[in-house]
Design an enzyme around this catalytic site. Structure first.
Site, PDB file in Angstrom:
ATOM      1  N   VAL A 118     -56.934 -61.748 -70.658  1.00  0.00           N
ATOM      2  CA  VAL A 118     -56.043 -60.649 -70.290  1.00  0.00           C
ATOM      3  C   VAL A 118     -54.911 -60.472 -71.295  1.00  0.00           C
ATOM      4  O   VAL A 118     -54.546 -61.389 -72.016  1.00  0.00           O
ATOM      5  CB  VAL A 118     -55.449 -60.867 -68.879  1.00  0.00           C
ATOM      6  CG1 VAL A 118     -56.547 -60.915 -67.842  1.00  0.00           C
ATOM      7  CG2 VAL A 118     -54.601 -62.136 -68.826  1.00  0.00           C
ATOM      8  N   GLU A 119     -54.379 -59.257 -71.316  1.00  0.00           N
ATOM      9  CA  GLU A 119     -53.213 -58.884 -72.131  1.00  0.00           C
ATOM     10  C   GLU A 119     -53.411 -59.239 -73.602  1.00  0.00           C
ATOM     11  O   GLU A 119     -52.529 -59.784 -74.259  1.00  0.00           O
ATOM     12  CB  GLU A 119     -51.937 -59.518 -71.556  1.00  0.00           C
ATOM     13  CG  GLU A 119     -51.652 -59.002 -70.150  1.00  0.00           C
ATOM     14  CD  GLU A 119     -50.292 -59.413 -69.630  1.00  0.00           C
ATOM     15  OE1 GLU A 119     -49.470 -59.892 -70.429  1.00  0.00           O
ATOM     16  OE2 GLU A 119     -50.055 -59.247 -68.425  1.00  0.00           O
ATOM     17  N   GLY A 120     -54.578 -58.923 -74.112  1.00  0.00           N
ATOM     18  CA  GLY A 120     -54.905 -59.187 -75.505  1.00  0.00           C
ATOM     19  C   GLY A 120     -55.753 -60.429 -75.624  1.00  0.00           C
ATOM     20  O   GLY A 120     -55.242 -61.541 -75.513  1.00  0.00           O
TER      21      GLY A 120
END
Length: 764
Positions: free
Chosen positions: A441-443
């Site tokens: 998640v988130e990159g």
């Protein structure tokens, strides 16, 4: 450009270099520029400068919790943890219980970051981190329910960018749970490249509340949206277009963010993914030609096209606070349980903590946990001082989640069968299954390491590079040259000073470096300063020689990012020990963690030099910054044994290392803690029995080797240990959900000879 107006330096020095820069500089999209310019720069700039100011770092101090924050952690947070049963949440109910949701809403868990004047708690980043850590140590799924409203989502975006009207309407409702938020970013057709989203909005007129209203028709298809299936208000990212020129500007307006009530006609939510067998609500959502009035755009109409900058800025919370907090909690649980389990579990009449193979693994667990916790605290201090760390958020997201993976794997190895068998007694498996989610998640971590840490850091944290790039891309060529010429002179002086520092510190074996303290950690400050100068020289060479090619040489860029990351983590280690009052008992943790960071940093720089494509430059770099080869080795075995010993005995250093997780009163962790304490307390009694070569408690009592009271305590402790090392088992129908099929028993058949005899006529 009028040549007579140029000075000799501009004509014969700056202009040729600028022309070369313009040729090799890769084109930068508006999205890339916004990502690079978003957020703030902090300590990472000192590290890339080659001359970090340690006194400035140590002078930042720590962020103390307020009485209100501490009371919230000790009260509602601990009560919430006591309510949670992760096995039931994950495998039986497959959902967060309604009473837990109600408790979180009632006590303000959904509004930790929302200002008090708008109904929230207004807590510091440090407090938010401690709250999330404690909940994560009990249930990762429940932690996500707190993380989403307090990181990348409508709440954070509204606090930073919302209009006054939007803040007044939504923030109190988000704070008390009347509204449940989610943020829809990831397009079904895109992954980590969020800017490749295919979700589109078209500016148009429509009807809203019965009135003709200027707005947008938006069509989207999103996936992986946490809290999406249960949200009441959906933050939505999409690319906005104005083909009819209704706004009087460009047709392609860029990524825009809006708040959409989930009951808006055309919005489809409710279906769920099942990420890593975790129970937090996560799923797809979509909409077709959903009309959204302009007033729903976060920040109002003036924020059209600024969505990517807004998102990157807001990402700092999730990447710098929430994910590292969750990761750190998992690492602390692993350290707490592995140290205790290795002490109470015996094989071959010895605690397994006495075996060197186990000690090596336990040292890694303790060292990595100390490192990430230290960096977490240092990062939180910066955020609480107003930083929005773009580069550091990537460092923390990548290294916290990766090291949680390593530590959890090590803990699973030590626990062996205890960790392999699922059930209510298994305190590691839920976190183990959740690791790929945090990694992704988130990159995604591969992208974060290879493209973001150094790719963004080399530009943002460099004292001159961003301004030089801006000058090179200035459409006014003369103005660009004048700006470039002024910066280039300063850059040249910087390069000369950096080279001198690197050579002096390297060839003097770091003796030419300085330290802000005396004592056992002074050498690490000096060695870090030497490696900082070496990194600055190698980085300059890569940027100048490779130019735009470096953007595509991901493995080289990743190693430069590794070196920067290790220096950042090392800074946190050294700062934590000073902030904690220099406790002597913690020195083995400090030594192990610092030596490992130095070793990895130096190894990363060696990897850059070994793989530098222009070999004469590589040979020169080696002569300048690594003339004696690599000097900083991994921690020695003796130090690893000292660290392992600290982890497998009750002591203040172990308590500080694992502080902040939830133990409770009737949990697997509390039972393990009691077994651990009793085992260590009764170790002298066991030693007396071994010296007498007696293994049985009753026999030792009969021979007078131990007293009746000691025998009773040994029986109690042994029963507790047996309880702790037990694993779960289930009836088949519990696992399959089907009634057990039991075949009716048949009478056993008689042997063939007996059957033959029974059919033969009786002899007369």
């Amino acid at each position: 450009m009028s040549l007579p107006s140029l000075s000799a330096r501009q004509r014969y020095f700056s202009r040729p270099i600028l022309d070369m820069v313009r040729r090799v500089l890769p084109p930068m999209s508006d999205t890339e520029r916004e990502a690079i310019e978003a957020g703030t720069v902090g300590w990472e700039a000192d590290l890339l400068s080659g001359d970090p100011d340690w006194k400035k770092l140590l002078g930042l101090g720590t962020q103390a919790l307020t009485a209100e924050e501490q009371a919230f952690i000790d009260g509602p947070t601990s009560k919430l943890c006591a309510m949670l049963d992760d096995w039931k949440i994950t495998f039986e109910e497959r959902d967060i219980p309604e009473d837990a949701w109600a408790f979180m809403k009632k006590h303000g868990f959904m509004g930790l970051i929302i200002p008090k004047e708008l109904g929230g708690k207004g807590f510091s980043a440090t407090a938010n981190s401690e709250i999330v850590s404690r909940i994560s140590s009990r249930s990762p799924s429940a932690a996500v329910a707190v993380i989403v409203p307090n990181s990348l989502g409508p709440g954070e975006l509204l606090v930073l960018f919302g209009t006054d009207e939007q803040k007044r309407h939504y923030l109190p409702r988000l704070a008390d749970g009347r509204e449940v938020p989610a943020f829809a970013l990831t397009s079904a057709d895109a992954g980590s490249d969020a800017t490749a989203m295919t979700d589109r909005g078209i500016v148009c007129w429509g009807k809203h509340n019965g009135k003709k209203t200027l707005g947008m028709r938006v069509t989207w298809s999103k996936r992986y949206i946490s809290l999406g299936p249960v949200c009441s208000v959906l933050g939505l990212a999409y690319k906005l277009h104005d083909p009819d020129g209704l706004l009087g500007g460009d047709e392609d307006l860029g990524i825009t963010l809006a708040l959409v009530p989930s009951d808006t006609p055309g919005v489809n939510i409710g279906r769920r993914h099942y990420p890593g067998m975790q129970a937090f609500p996560n799923g797809p959502n979509s909409g077709t030609d959903v009309f959204i009035p302009m007033e729903w755009i976060i920040g109002g109409q003036e924020r059209i096209g600024q969505g990517w900058r807004m998102l990157v800025t807001a990402l700092a919370a999730g990447r710098s606070v929430m994910l590292p907090s969750m990761s750190c909690a998992g690492m602390k649980v692993a350290a707490f349980t592995t140290g205790a389990y290795a002490r109470v579990r015996e094989q071959f009449n010895l605690p397994i903590s006495k075996f060197e193979g186990i000690q090596e693994v336990m040292a890694r667990i303790a060292g990595e946990t100390y490192t990430i916790d230290a960096a977490r605290r240092m990062t939180l201090r910066g955020i609480d001082m107003g930083e929005k760390p773009a580069v550091v958020s990537s460092i923390m997201k990548y290294h916290a989640t990766e090291r949680m993976r390593d530590v959890t794997n090590d803990a699973m190895d030590v626990h062996s069968g205890k960790a392999a068998i699922d059930g209510p007694r298994n305190y590691l498996s839920s976190g183990y299954r959740a690791i790929p989610i945090a990694i992704t998640v988130e990159g995604a971590n591969i992208m974060t390491r290879n493209l973001m840490i150094y790719g963004q850091g080399s530009v943002r944290a460099h004292p001159y590079l961003l301004d030089e790039m801006a000058a090179a891309q200035d459409p006014d060529k003369l103005q660009g040259l004048e700006a470039f010429d002024a910066i280039l002179a300063k850059h040249a002086v910087f390069q000369i000073k950096t080279l001198a520092r690197a050579v002096g510190r390297t060839w003097s074996l770091a003796l030419a470096s300085s330290a802000p303290v005396n004592g056992p950690t002074a050498k690490y400050f000096k060695q870090a300063k030497q490696l900082s100068a070496s990194l600055a020289v190698v980085s300059e060479a890569a940027l100048v020689i490779l130019g735009g090619r470096l953007k595509r040489m991901e493995m080289l860029s990743a190693r430069l990012g590794d070196a920067l990351s290790e220096l950042y983590l090392l800074s946190g280690i050294l700062k934590k020990w000073e902030d904690d009052g220099r406790p002597h008992d913690d020195l083995p943790f400090v030594d192990y963690s610092a030596q490992m960071a130095l070793h990895r940093c130096e190894r990363a720089l060696k990897g850059v030099i070994d793989n530098f494509p222009v070999r004469p430059v590589a040979w020169l770099l080696k002569a300048l910054v690594q003339p004696f080869g690599t000097r900083y080795g991994a921690p020695r075995d003796r130090l690893a044994q000292q660290v392992s010993d600290l982890l497998s005995k009750p002591n203040a250093a172990r308590e500080r290392l694992t502080q902040g997780i939830f133990i409770g009163e009737d949990t697997e962790l509390s039972r393990l803690a009691h077994a651990f304490a009793d085992t260590v307390r009764l170790a002298p009694v066991r030693a007396r029995m071994r010296a007498a070569e007696i293994g049985d408690i009753e026999q030792a009592l009969a021979k007078g080797t131990i007293s009746e009271d000691e025998a009773e305590q040994l029986h109690v402790a042994s029963a507790l240990v047996r309880e702790v090392i037990k694993v779960d088992d289930f009836a088949p129908e519990e696992l399959t959900g089907k009634p057990a099929k039991r075949k009716p028993r048949k009478a056993p058949k008689a042997p063939a000879r007996a059957r033959r005899r029974s059919t033969e006529p009786a002899a007369e």
